[in-house]
Design an enzyme around this catalytic site. Structure first.
Site, short mmCIF file in Angstrom:
data_model
loop_
_atom_site.label_atom_id
_atom_site.label_comp_id
_atom_site.label_asym_id
_atom_site.label_seq_id
_atom_site.Cartn_x
_atom_site.Cartn_y
_atom_site.Cartn_z
N HIS A 1 25.98 -12.12 4.56
CA HIS A 1 25.13 -13.14 5.17
C HIS A 1 25.93 -13.66 6.39
O HIS A 1 26.45 -14.78 6.37
CB HIS A 1 24.86 -14.25 4.14
CG HIS A 1 23.75 -15.19 4.49
ND1 HIS A 1 23.12 -15.20 5.71
CD2 HIS A 1 23.15 -16.18 3.75
CE1 HIS A 1 22.18 -16.14 5.70
NE2 HIS A 1 22.19 -16.73 4.53
N LYS B 1 0.83 -1.22 0.00
CA LYS B 1 0.00 0.00 0.00
C LYS B 1 0.86 1.27 0.00
O LYS B 1 0.36 2.36 0.21
CB LYS B 1 -0.91 0.00 1.24
CG LYS B 1 -1.93 -1.15 1.23
CD LYS B 1 -2.86 -1.10 2.43
CE LYS B 1 -2.34 -1.94 3.56
NZ LYS B 1 -3.21 -1.95 4.74
N1 CP Z 1 22.07 -20.72 2.66
C1 CP Z 1 20.92 -20.03 2.65
O1 CP Z 1 20.89 -18.84 2.95
O2 CP Z 1 19.82 -20.75 2.31
P1 CP Z 1 18.35 -20.18 2.14
O3 CP Z 1 18.39 -19.19 1.02
O4 CP Z 1 17.50 -21.38 1.86
O5 CP Z 1 17.97 -19.51 3.43
#
Ligand code: CP
Length: 359
Positions: free
Chosen positions: A175, A121
Site C-alpha cells: 500500500h 459476466k
Molecule cells: N488506510 C486505508 O487504506 O484505509 P481505507 O481502507 O479506508 O482506504
C-alpha cells in the site's frame, strides 16, 4: 545494457516470468524520463523523490487554502481523467484519491465492486483494466489480489495506450501511498526533533498480513539508523521477506509480543488492526488480540514526544479516549493522505514544478 534495451527485453517476458523477476531488475519498466510512471511499490521511492513530494504536498496544502489558489490548482489537470477502480472495501484511500483528483481539476469515473462491472459476466480483470485505458488517463486501483496492480501496469505498458497505474492497496502485498502519507506525517512530527533519522518505530498488530506495515518498512530504508520494534502475537509476526530486506540493508529490528514493556523505547507507535478478511479457516478467532490494544493507561509509559499512528480503520486497537491526546496523529495522517496523493498525481503528470513556482 541501456535502460531502453532492458525495458524492451522485459516487455518480451510472460507475466509469470516478469512477476518472478527481482524487483530491482524491473523498476525501470515502471519509470519514464527518470520519473515514476506507475506507482506500485514503496521501493520505487528514492529520497529525492520523497523530498520533492513532501515539498509539493505542503505547497498544495498552502495554495489550496485560498479560493484563488484552489481555482488555479483545478486548472492544472482539467484535461485529464482518472479511473478509480476500487473493488476491495475502502473509505479513506478512495475518498482522498477522489479529492486529490478534484483538487487538480481531474474528472473521475469509478467502479467499486466486481458485482457491478462486466467482470460479473466473465470479463477478466486484465480486459477490464485494458478497457479503462480507452477512457481514462490514469488508473488508481485497490484490489484484493496481490500483484494485480503490477500486472495492470505490465499489461498496459505493452499496449499502444499505456496509462499510469497507482496501487491503492493490493491484497496483503503493498500500500505504497499509505506509506507515503505515514512518512509525510512522521516527517512533520519530527521536524523539530532531528527528522526521521535515528528514530525507533514500534509497529504493533497483524504484521503478517498488514500491507501498510510492509510498505512503510520499505520506505523507511531511505532514512539513517531507523530501528523497528515489531510487536505482535506469535502467529502474526512479520514475514521472512521483510526480515531478509531488513538484514540486507542492515536495519536493526526486534520482535516481541510485549506491547506494554516496549512502549518506552518508541518515538512512534504504529498500531494496526487484525486483518481477518484474509483468514482461511477463521484462525483469527483463536488469537487474543486484546494484548495489542493501546489504552489510556499506556499513555504514561510513552515518551512525551512519541506519536501514535494508525492507518485506520480501527477497531479496538486504540481506545477512543486516546483521540484527544496531543500525540494522537491518526486523524492528521488521514488528511495528510489527501495532500500527498495530490502531490503524487501532480508529480506523475509533471505539473509539480509549476506548483512549486507558485508564490
Ligand atoms: N488506510 C486505508 O487504506 O484505509 P481505507 O481502507 O479506508 O482506504
Amino acid at each position: 545494457m541501456t535502460k531502453k534495451n532492458k525495458t524492451t527485453d522485459l516487455k518480451k517476458l510472460s507475466w509469470k516470468d516478469f512477476y518472478s523477476t527481482p524487483l530491482e531488475k524491473k523498476l525501470d519498466y515502471f519509470e519514464k524520463d527518470n520519473r515514476i510512471f506507475d506507482c506500485l511499490f514503496s521501493q520505487q521511492f528514492r529520497k529525492e523523490i520523497i523530498q520533492n513530494l513532501f515539498s509539493t504536498a505542503s505547497k498544495i496544502r498552502s495554495v489550496a487554502k485560498q479560493k484563488e489558489g484552489l481555482d488555479w490548482l483545478q486548472t492544472l489537470l482539467s484535461h485529464k481523467r482518472a479511473m478509480l477502480y476500487f473493488v476491495q472495501p475502502s473509505t479513506r484511500t478512495f475518498v482522498s484519491f477522489q479529492s486529490a483528483c478534484h483538487i487538480l481539476g481531474m474528472k473521475v469515473s469509478e467502479i467499486r465492486s466486481t458485482s457491478t462491472s462486466s467482470e460479473l459476466k466473465g470479463e477478466t480483470p486484465e480486459d477490464t483494466i485494458r478497457t479503462f485505458s480507452s477512457y481514462a488517463d490514469m488508473i488508481i486501483m485497490r484490489h484484493f489480489e496481490e500483484g494485480i496492480a503490477e500486472k495492470a501496469a505490465w499489461l498496459l505498458n505493452k499496449t499502444k495506450r499505456p496509462i499510469p497505474v497507482i496501487n491503492g492497496g493490493s491484497g496483503k502485498d503493498q500500500h505504497p501511498t499509505q506509506a507515503l502519507l505515514d512518512l509525510y506525517t512522521l516527517n512533520w512530527a519530527f521536524n523539530d526533533k532531528g527528522g526521521i533519522d535515528n528514530k525507533t518505530i514500534l509497529m504493533s498488530g497483524d504484521l503478517r498480513r498488514g500491507r501498510t506495515v510492509r510498505s512503510l518498512t520499505y520506505l523507511l530504508k531511505n532514512y539513517k539508523n531507523v530501528k523497528f520494534i515489531y510487536v505482535s502475537p506469535e502467529y502474526l509476526r512479520i514475514t521472512d521477506d521483510i526480515k531478509t530486506f531488513l538484514k540486507k540493508h542492515k536495519i536493526k529490528y526486534k520482535e516481541t509480543d510485549d506491547l506494554t514493556g516496549s512502549l518506552k523505547f518508541a518515538d512512534a507507535v504504529y498500531m494496526t488492526r487484525i486483518q481477518d478478511e484474509y483468514d482461511i479457516n477463521n484462525e483469527s478467532k483463536n488469537i487474543d488480540y486484546s494484548k495489542f490494544h493501546l489504552k489510556k493507561e499506556h499513555l504514561k509509559l510513552m515518551q512525551k514526544h512519541c506519536i501514535i499512528m494508525h492507518p485506520l480503520p480501527r477497531r479496538a486497537e486504540i481506545s477512543v479516549e486516546i483521540d484527544s491526546d496531543p500525540r494522537a496523529m491518526y486523524w492528521r495522517q488521514e488528511r495528510n493522505g489527501m495532500w500527498i496523493r495530490t502531490a503524487l498525481i501532480a508529480y506523475m503528470f509533471g505539473v509539480d514544478g509549476e506548483i512549486m513556482k507558485r508564490w
